[in-house]
Write an enzyme that holds these catalytic residues in place. Structure first.
Site, PDB file in Angstrom:
ATOM      1  N   ASP A  34      -2.077 -55.220  -8.563  1.00  0.00           N
ATOM      2  CA  ASP A  34      -1.130 -54.887  -9.555  1.00  0.00           C
ATOM      3  C   ASP A  34      -1.754 -54.731 -10.788  1.00  0.00           C
ATOM      4  O   ASP A  34      -2.014 -55.481 -11.669  1.00  0.00           O
ATOM      5  CB  ASP A  34       0.068 -56.009  -9.608  1.00  0.00           C
ATOM      6  CG  ASP A  34       1.352 -55.316 -10.100  1.00  0.00           C
ATOM      7  OD1 ASP A  34       1.280 -54.498 -10.910  1.00  0.00           O
ATOM      8  OD2 ASP A  34       2.343 -55.816  -9.689  1.00  0.00           O
ATOM      9  N   ASP A  35      -1.604 -53.368 -11.516  1.00  0.00           N
ATOM     10  CA  ASP A  35      -1.878 -53.230 -12.604  1.00  0.00           C
ATOM     11  C   ASP A  35      -3.566 -53.094 -12.957  1.00  0.00           C
ATOM     12  O   ASP A  35      -3.984 -53.730 -14.046  1.00  0.00           O
ATOM     13  CB  ASP A  35      -1.502 -54.218 -13.793  1.00  0.00           C
ATOM     14  CG  ASP A  35       0.105 -53.829 -13.872  1.00  0.00           C
ATOM     15  OD1 ASP A  35       0.711 -52.753 -13.356  1.00  0.00           O
ATOM     16  OD2 ASP A  35       0.659 -54.547 -15.101  1.00  0.00           O
ATOM     17  N   CYS A  72       5.941 -49.873 -11.035  1.00  0.00           N
ATOM     18  CA  CYS A  72       5.695 -50.708  -9.763  1.00  0.00           C
ATOM     19  C   CYS A  72       6.647 -49.923  -8.500  1.00  0.00           C
ATOM     20  O   CYS A  72       6.184 -49.467  -7.562  1.00  0.00           O
ATOM     21  CB  CYS A  72       6.177 -51.934  -9.785  1.00  0.00           C
ATOM     22  SG  CYS A  72       5.996 -52.998  -8.677  1.00  0.00           S
ATOM     23  N   HIS A 126       8.337 -53.631  -3.914  1.00  0.00           N
ATOM     24  CA  HIS A 126       8.597 -53.829  -5.336  1.00  0.00           C
ATOM     25  C   HIS A 126       9.319 -55.285  -5.259  1.00  0.00           C
ATOM     26  O   HIS A 126      10.085 -55.437  -4.263  1.00  0.00           O
ATOM     27  CB  HIS A 126       9.462 -52.819  -5.989  1.00  0.00           C
ATOM     28  CG  HIS A 126      10.203 -53.082  -7.471  1.00  0.00           C
ATOM     29  ND1 HIS A 126       9.170 -53.498  -8.355  1.00  0.00           N
ATOM     30  CD2 HIS A 126      11.214 -53.489  -7.934  1.00  0.00           C
ATOM     31  CE1 HIS A 126       9.806 -53.887  -9.741  1.00  0.00           C
ATOM     32  NE2 HIS A 126      11.114 -53.705  -9.405  1.00  0.00           N
ATOM     33  N   ASP A 308      -1.729 -50.132  -7.552  1.00  0.00           N
ATOM     34  CA  ASP A 308      -0.403 -49.217  -7.492  1.00  0.00           C
ATOM     35  C   ASP A 308      -0.398 -48.360  -8.784  1.00  0.00           C
ATOM     36  O   ASP A 308       0.357 -47.566  -8.774  1.00  0.00           O
ATOM     37  CB  ASP A 308       0.908 -50.426  -7.639  1.00  0.00           C
ATOM     38  CG  ASP A 308       0.958 -51.435  -8.825  1.00  0.00           C
ATOM     39  OD1 ASP A 308      -0.007 -51.383  -9.602  1.00  0.00           O
ATOM     40  OD2 ASP A 308       1.923 -52.071  -9.034  1.00  0.00           O
ATOM     41  N   HIS A 309      -1.068 -48.691  -9.694  1.00  0.00           N
ATOM     42  CA  HIS A 309      -1.128 -47.749 -10.992  1.00  0.00           C
ATOM     43  C   HIS A 309      -2.204 -48.321 -11.661  1.00  0.00           C
ATOM     44  O   HIS A 309      -2.894 -49.442 -11.633  1.00  0.00           O
ATOM     45  CB  HIS A 309       0.106 -47.406 -11.731  1.00  0.00           C
ATOM     46  CG  HIS A 309       0.885 -48.721 -11.867  1.00  0.00           C
ATOM     47  ND1 HIS A 309       0.299 -49.972 -12.712  1.00  0.00           N
ATOM     48  CD2 HIS A 309       2.210 -49.054 -11.268  1.00  0.00           C
ATOM     49  CE1 HIS A 309       1.167 -50.712 -12.780  1.00  0.00           C
ATOM     50  NE2 HIS A 309       2.022 -50.255 -11.713  1.00  0.00           N
TER      51      HIS A 309
END
Length: 482
Positions: A34-35, A72, A126, A308-309
């Site tokens: 995540d991130d 997210c 999510h 996710d990004h």
């Protein structure tokens, strides 16, 4: 030339993979971060990641992989359904995709329906704000530590809690064991599941909560780094960039009377904490990989590692995500599969997270899913020089978190296309569809996107091609047709 021809060629190139899938279904270990900034997942980066390095040695690393929206819920919903945010009609964190499309197929559900035991440890769908929690129908057993708030990841220890030596916002540094925080427990549950499932092929999704804030890895991971040796921050905004391209960084800085102003020391400590979070995640990844190999399944399993990004750490004056800049749009992606010849290599072929659904379906020999909007990456696993896409697409609304606004809808949508040479973005009024701002960045000479070169004569040809690619995905008023 018919598309079936290309499909047959791709399958022929992957004889070891398809043969294995036909004779015995491979297990799938689907790992998410995540991130995670992608350049910090590469061998030789300034982040200390020995376990990601060893995963890279058995994987093909995709250096130009992109999310479909840099926040997210839209990103994960798009990836796990194989549908783009506009198709789902989902661009915020507060709406569950099943509120919009109740019967949509998901990646784990397809595997479940085709003989797999599907399990989830950690954050995959999510994790917050939505009425429906996770996606219970996708899994063969209840999800574990899948629905929570990042801010509630407080250390759980026996006895007295060690002191916190951190001072900056969103930071915590305590001498505690790995399982004091979410990700240590996520890894432990993943290992338990691997030991439990024996009689079926296993699709195991492991969703690590890091390196997302708070920056609270156990102290030993902070100690891996010297703060003054980390890459320096260049906080400069791109010259000529429109104001709408930016946001208020509220995830880190807060809003209203709770908004904080960072000192240079705060910024340095927060960046340090982000690196510590990465190394903490990496250690948990190592435990999972060790268990996979010890089980004897390692050589028979497909492994995916994806973020996710991306994430801003003060660059462009921004913190966290929710932009269309390269720092947010690009993601880490590695794929390892039995028999592939590209292990340990990298590819610059443009890819998108929406491609993972059809890729895993093909690798495992499952029936294709109708209507998926991604492209199977199996030809690239055989030949890292193969080019499947002319462009990758990312979008984001303004306000960045419009679900928290009274009108419950965006005012504008930024639609962005990444070609091999440039990133081109149009910002469009939500109601009229009118283009209100444009950006163009030279990915070759200006990879950090510090100059908006829109209508530059030097990039005229690249801009024309990027504009055409963008219009293939988004008609001028597509965002208001939803």
């Amino acid at each position: 030339m018919p598309r079936t021809f290309f499909a047959l060629v791709a399958l022929a190139c992957l004889i070891p993979l398809s043969t294995f899938a036909a004779s015995a279904k491979p297990n799938v270990l689907f790992i998410m971060a995540d991130d995670y900034r992608p350049e910090l997942a590469s061998y030789g980066s300034s982040a200390i990641t020995p376990n990601l390095n060893r995963l890279a040695a058995r994987s093909l690393q995709f250096d130009r992989a992109y999310c479909q929206q840099a926040v997210c819920n839209p990103s994960r919903s798009s990836m796990l359904t194989g549908l783009r945010p506009d198709t789902l009609g989902l661009w915020n964190n507060g709406t569950h995709f099943r509120e919009l499309k109740p019967d949509v197929m998901t990646l784990p559900l397809w595997f479940k329906q085709h003989g797999y035991e599907t399990r989830c440890s950690g954050k995959i769908f999510h994790n917050w704000h939505t009425k429906e929690k996770g996606d219970a129908r996708s899994w063969s057993a209840p999800e574990f530590l899948f629905y929570a708030n990042h801010g509630d990841d407080k250390p759980q220890v026996k006895g007295e809690l060690p002191p916190d030596t951190a001072k900056a916002p969103k930071c915590e540094c305590r001498d505690v064991p790995d399982d004091a925080y979410y990700d240590g427990r996520v890894a432990a549950e993943a290992i338990r599941v691997m030991s439990e499932v024996k009689d079926k092929p296993l699709f195991l999704a492991v969703g690590f909560w890091k390196p997302h804030a708070p920056f609270n890895a156990p102290k030993k991971y902070w100690d891996l780094y010297q703060r003054d040796k980390l890459p320096p921050l260049n906080a400069a905004r791109p010259t000529g960039a429109p104001e709408i391209a930016f946001h208020d960084s509220r995830e880190i800085l807060g809003t209203g009377d709770k908004r904080v102003t960072l000192t240079p020391g705060d910024e340095a400590e927060m960046r340090h904490g982000y690196f510590a979070n990465i190394s903490y995640l990496d250690a948990q990844l190592g435990k999972v990989l060790d268990a996979l190999d010890a089980s004897g399944m390692g050589e028979k399993s497909i492994i995916v590692f994806a973020g996710d990004h991306g994430y801003h750490l003060g660059e462009h004056g921004l913190w966290a995500k929710t932009s269309n800049f390269e720092f947010d749009a690009r993601v880490p992606l590695m794929i390892s599969a039995p028999g592939m010849s590209s292990a340990g290599k990298k590819t610059e072929s443009l890819t998108e997270l929406v491609d993972l659904f059809p890729t895993l379906v093909e690798l495992c020999g499952l029936p294709p899913v109708e209507g998926l909007e991604g492209t199977s990456l199996t030809p690239i696993l055989k030949d890292p020089l193969a080019q499947l896409k002319a462009a990758a697409y990312t979008q984001h609304p303004r306000p960045a978190y419009y679900d928290r606004e009274p009108e419950k809808r965006p005012k504008a949508m930024g639609v962005s296309v990444r070609t091999p040479s440039v990133r081109y973005t149009e910002w469009r009024d939500w109601t009229t569809g009118r283009t209100i701002a444009r950006e163009l960045y030279d990915a070759v000479t200006d990879p950090n996107e510090l100059t908006n070169a829109i209508d530059s004569p030097r990039l005229a040809s690249e801009q024309v091609q990027a504009e055409a690619a963008l219009r293939r995905q988004w008609r001028p008023k597509s965002s208001v047709d939803q």
